[in-house]
Scaffold this active site. Structure first.
Site, PDB file in Angstrom:
ATOM      1  N   LYS A 114       0.886  -1.179   0.000  1.00  9.17           N
ATOM      2  CA  LYS A 114       0.000   0.000   0.000  1.00  9.17           C
ATOM      3  C   LYS A 114       0.916   1.218   0.000  1.00  9.17           C
ATOM      4  CE  LYS A 114      -1.846   3.057   1.950  1.00  9.17           C
ATOM      5  NZ  LYS A 114      -1.679   4.480   1.567  1.00  9.17           N
ATOM      6  N   GLU A 123      -0.515   7.494  -0.816  1.00 16.77           N
ATOM      7  CA  GLU A 123      -1.386   8.039  -1.865  1.00 16.77           C
ATOM      8  C   GLU A 123      -0.815   9.335  -2.435  1.00 16.77           C
ATOM      9  OE1 GLU A 123      -1.867   7.804   1.314  1.00 16.77           O
ATOM     10  OE2 GLU A 123      -3.132   9.390   2.147  1.00 16.77           O
ATOM     11  N   SER A 171       4.208   8.181  10.182  1.00 13.65           N
ATOM     12  CA  SER A 171       4.245   9.016  11.389  1.00 13.65           C
ATOM     13  C   SER A 171       3.951   8.177  12.639  1.00 13.65           C
ATOM     14  CB  SER A 171       3.209  10.128  11.264  1.00 13.65           C
ATOM     15  OG  SER A 171       1.927   9.546  11.160  1.00 13.65           O
ATOM     16  N   CYS A 181      13.383  10.697   8.054  1.00 15.40           N
ATOM     17  CA  CYS A 181      13.241  10.319   9.459  1.00 15.40           C
ATOM     18  C   CYS A 181      14.607  10.262  10.137  1.00 15.40           C
ATOM     19  CB  CYS A 181      12.537   8.978   9.577  1.00 15.40           C
ATOM     20  SG  CYS A 181      13.495   7.676   8.818  1.00 15.40           S
ATOM     21  N   GLU A 211       8.203  16.697  15.673  1.00  8.80           N
ATOM     22  CA  GLU A 211       8.810  16.463  14.367  1.00  8.80           C
ATOM     23  C   GLU A 211       8.346  17.565  13.413  1.00  8.80           C
ATOM     24  OE1 GLU A 211       7.568  12.886  12.192  1.00  8.80           O
ATOM     25  OE2 GLU A 211       9.645  12.701  11.518  1.00  8.80           O
TER      26      GLU A 211
HETATM   27  P1  NAD Z   1       1.709   9.084   7.483  1.00 10.15           P
HETATM   28  O1  NAD Z   1       1.730   8.411   8.773  1.00 10.15           O
HETATM   29  O2  NAD Z   1       0.807  10.242   7.294  1.00 10.15           O
HETATM   30  O3  NAD Z   1       1.301   8.044   6.319  1.00 10.15           O
HETATM   31  C1  NAD Z   1       1.936   6.786   6.221  1.00 10.15           C
HETATM   32  C2  NAD Z   1       0.939   5.789   5.619  1.00 10.15           C
HETATM   33  O4  NAD Z   1      -0.193   5.685   6.493  1.00 10.15           O
HETATM   34  C3  NAD Z   1       0.411   6.214   4.257  1.00 10.15           C
HETATM   35  O5  NAD Z   1       0.404   5.081   3.414  1.00 10.15           O
HETATM   36  C4  NAD Z   1      -1.001   6.725   4.551  1.00 10.15           C
HETATM   37  O6  NAD Z   1      -1.906   6.440   3.513  1.00 10.15           O
HETATM   38  C5  NAD Z   1      -1.410   5.982   5.798  1.00 10.15           C
HETATM   39  N1  NAD Z   1      -2.249   6.775   6.723  1.00 10.15           N
HETATM   40  C6  NAD Z   1      -2.233   8.120   6.888  1.00 10.15           C
HETATM   41  N2  NAD Z   1      -3.095   8.471   7.877  1.00 10.15           N
HETATM   42  C7  NAD Z   1      -3.665   7.327   8.333  1.00 10.15           C
HETATM   43  C8  NAD Z   1      -4.614   7.022   9.362  1.00 10.15           C
HETATM   44  N3  NAD Z   1      -5.166   7.977  10.103  1.00 10.15           N
HETATM   45  N4  NAD Z   1      -4.949   5.728   9.572  1.00 10.15           N
HETATM   46  C9  NAD Z   1      -4.397   4.740   8.835  1.00 10.15           C
HETATM   47  N5  NAD Z   1      -3.490   4.975   7.846  1.00 10.15           N
HETATM   48  C10 NAD Z   1      -3.116   6.240   7.600  1.00 10.15           C
HETATM   49  O7  NAD Z   1       3.221   9.473   7.125  1.00 10.15           O
HETATM   50  P2  NAD Z   1       3.758  10.326   5.898  1.00 10.15           P
HETATM   51  O8  NAD Z   1       3.371  11.751   6.094  1.00 10.15           O
HETATM   52  O9  NAD Z   1       3.422   9.677   4.609  1.00 10.15           O
HETATM   53  O10 NAD Z   1       5.334  10.152   6.091  1.00 10.15           O
HETATM   54  C11 NAD Z   1       6.095  10.961   6.933  1.00 10.15           C
HETATM   55  C12 NAD Z   1       6.300  10.328   8.283  1.00 10.15           C
HETATM   56  O11 NAD Z   1       6.908   9.059   8.124  1.00 10.15           O
HETATM   57  C13 NAD Z   1       7.237  11.113   9.185  1.00 10.15           C
HETATM   58  O12 NAD Z   1       6.713  11.108  10.479  1.00 10.15           O
HETATM   59  C14 NAD Z   1       8.532  10.338   9.124  1.00 10.15           C
HETATM   60  O13 NAD Z   1       9.380  10.487  10.236  1.00 10.15           O
HETATM   61  C15 NAD Z   1       8.017   8.950   9.025  1.00 10.15           C
HETATM   62  N6  NAD Z   1       9.018   8.044   8.506  1.00 10.15           N
HETATM   63  C16 NAD Z   1       9.630   7.235   9.399  1.00 10.15           C
HETATM   64  C17 NAD Z   1      10.621   6.386   8.979  1.00 10.15           C
HETATM   65  C18 NAD Z   1      11.342   5.508   9.965  1.00 10.15           C
HETATM   66  O14 NAD Z   1      12.175   4.749   9.555  1.00 10.15           O
HETATM   67  N7  NAD Z   1      11.053   5.556  11.254  1.00 10.15           N
HETATM   68  C19 NAD Z   1      10.992   6.357   7.630  1.00 10.15           C
HETATM   69  C20 NAD Z   1      10.325   7.185   6.735  1.00 10.15           C
HETATM   70  C21 NAD Z   1       9.328   8.038   7.192  1.00 10.15           C
END
Ligand code: NAD
Length: 489
Positions: free
Chosen positions: A178, A181, A231, A286, A380
């Site tokens: 997945k 988006e 996140s 991250c 963050e």
């Molecule tokens: P996000 O959490 O908004 O989205 C990640 C995934 O979750 C996406 O596929 C999205 O469709 C889905 N999603 C979003 N909201 C949701 C909800 N309420 N319920 C269920 N699914 C949901 O993250 P993002 O904005 O795409 O990415 C940035 C974040 O990812 C930052 O916090 C960053 O630090 C983190 N990140 C962490 C690592 C790590 O290794 N720890 C690596 C890359 C990114």
């Protein structure tokens, strides 16, 4: 800056080797460097997820029965295809994510390295065998779980899917991916190229969507394990929901990484590393240095960091952030810190790049005299912003680092082995750097943070991923009737 206005075909789901349109509504995919719509992505239905899971289970018996040495041949071919198509893959990453071409090339190169590691798995997972009593042997083998899922964030559209796809598949699993988006187009190229490399239909399936499809994945009885990167807020939701449905789950969350700078640090090396760490990929990593803890008299290094930061120019060697909302959020953090008494030394607010007025750019920002209670010190920010917190000594600096809820990375810049050793021991983070701004462990070492940066056991890449993607089968064998009868007989 080189820019394509290219529009990509609409994104479809990928089920059993066929690109399949969804019955549901679609969302626009935007190039954040220009603000132009470049594609659309479906918000798939639960029924479409069912189809993908069924396709994956149909492929599983054949795929898992194939010896691993045969399975990895596909990844050797896939790696060569990525190498041949490096620039076009990177262009796509840059178009949908907003990072520069150099950063996008580095991202695809990391995908290549991750795939290379998967090719080495046959060498790493040979099981164990021991004669445990006369004529009786025990053997332990790693077996695939079945159908697993991988949920990805926006910031590395190509690399993060490669944290999971090559290892999980090489180990015999079938997968539902997945993608985010916001950046779903790269995954289409991943599927096309894996098919070209010989991956059987149904082994990798892609279901697009947002929150609702993620929840359906967590609930689906046909999915054995869920890996998530995103996140912390969502990582917690996914971890709780998947494990309450009795699935294995590894959920990587957000970060707030500290770089501790001591007065004896090498001035030029520290400044260039800190500036690169905070601004690379527009701070949307991250592993980005987001807070610098300045210990004692380091004004000369702060001055040099400002000088280095001014060489980083949006639209030239700095890409855009992902959305208008992200730009506004980042700028709000800067303004609030300033209002609370912090001093903005380099200001990246209100940037406009000529010819790209529709893009979402934030310039590199350095803010000094941030205090640990300010939001910018704790939360963050996910933009090219460095918050400098002053500390009187190393003990206080470590205390500040330790007080973070997160724990992805922490680094120290110093010429003193003793001080470096202290940070290595006391920092509360999963990945530590000594004179390294972005301490990502390269393969075969595994990637993963501590605290609220990761939920679940083990790490997502490297050797650690073997435990996550497999279960152990323990077999005891006796063929000789004359062997002594004991409790095992
Ligand atoms: P996000 O959490 O908004 O989205 C990640 C995934 O979750 C996406 O596929 C999205 O469709 C889905 N999603 C979003 N909201 C949701 C909800 N309420 N319920 C269920 N699914 C949901 O993250 P993002 O904005 O795409 O990415 C940035 C974040 O990812 C930052 O916090 C960053 O630090 C983190 N990140 C962490 C690592 C790590 O290794 N720890 C690596 C890359 C990114």
């Amino acid at each position: 800056m080189q820019e394509t206005k290219s529009k990509y075909p609409e994104v479809k789901n990928y089920i059993s080797g066929i690109f399949t349109p969804s019955d549901n509504e679609v969302m626009e995919v935007i190039n954040p460097k220009t603000g132009d719509v470049i594609s659309s992505v479906p918000l798939s239905t639960n029924k479409e997820l069912d189809q993908a899971v069924n396709a994956a289970w149909s492929a599983f018996p054949g795929w898992s029965a194939m010896p691993i040495k045969e399975r990895v041949q596909i990844f050797y071919r896939y790696k060569t295809l990525m190498e041949k198509n490096l620039r076009s893959l990177a262009q796509l990453v840059s178009d949908e994510n907003g990072k520069t071409m150099d950063e996008a090339i580095a991202e695809v190169e990391k995908s290549i390295e991750l795939t290379e590691f998967a090719c080495s798995l046959p060498q790493l997972i040979s099981g164990e065998l021991l004669e445990v009593s006369r004529g009786v042997e025990c053997r332990v083998e790693h077996k695939p779980l079945g159908v697993v899922a991988s949920i990805a964030p926006f910031n590395f559209p190509h690399m993060v899917p490669h944290w999971t796809i090559p290892n999980a598949l090489a180990l015999g699993n079938c997968m539902i991916l997945k993608p985010s988006e916001q950046v779903p187009v790269s995954s289409i190229r991943i599927a096309e190229m894996l098919r070209e490399a010989g991956l059987p239909d149904g082994v990798l399936n892609i279901v697009n969507g947002d929150k609702q499809i993620v929840e359906a994945i967590c609930d689906h009885p046909g999915i054995e394990a869920v890996s998530f990167v995103g996140s912390t807020t969502v990582a917690k939701i996914v971890y709780k929901r998947s494990t309450s449905n009795l699935k294995r789950c590894l959920a990587l969350g957000g970060a707030k990484n500290h770089i501790i700078v001591l007065p004896d640090a090498h001035q030029d090396m520290t400044a260039s590393n800190v500036a690169a760490s905070m601004s690379g990929c527009a701070g949307q990593r991250c592993m980005a240095a987001s807070a610098m803890v300045a210990v004692g008299g380091v004004d000369h290094i702060v001055a040099k960091i400002c000088e280095e930061s001014k060489k980083i120019v949006p639209g030239q060697n700095l890409g855009s952030v992902i959305t208008k909302a992200a730009k506004e959020r980042i700028e709000r953090y800067i303004t609030e810190a300033e209002k609370a008494g912090a001093k903005v030394l380099v200001d990246g607010r209100n940037w406009k790049v000529e010819g790209f007025e529709g893009g979402f750019y934030v310039g590199p920002t350095v803010i000094d005299y941030v205090t640990p209670d300010m939001a910018i010190a704790k939360e963050e920010v996910f933009g090219p912003v460095l918050a400098i917190i002053r500390a009187k000594d190393l003990d206080e600096a470590i205390k500040i680092e330790n007080s973070s809820n997160y724990g992805n990375a922490a680094s120290v810049f110093t010429q003193s082995g003793g001080h470096a050793r202290m940070v290595m021991e006391k920092a509360s983070a999963g990945m530590i750097g000594v004179n390294i701004g972005v301490p990502v462990p390269r393969e075969p070492f595994s990637f993963g943070g501590w605290n609220e940066s990761k939920f679940g056991v083990g790490d997502i890449t490297g050797k650690s991923s073997i435990e996550f993607w497999t279960k152990l089968k323990k077999t005891s064998v006796k063929w000789n009737p004359e062997a002594r009868t004991n409790w095992m007989s």
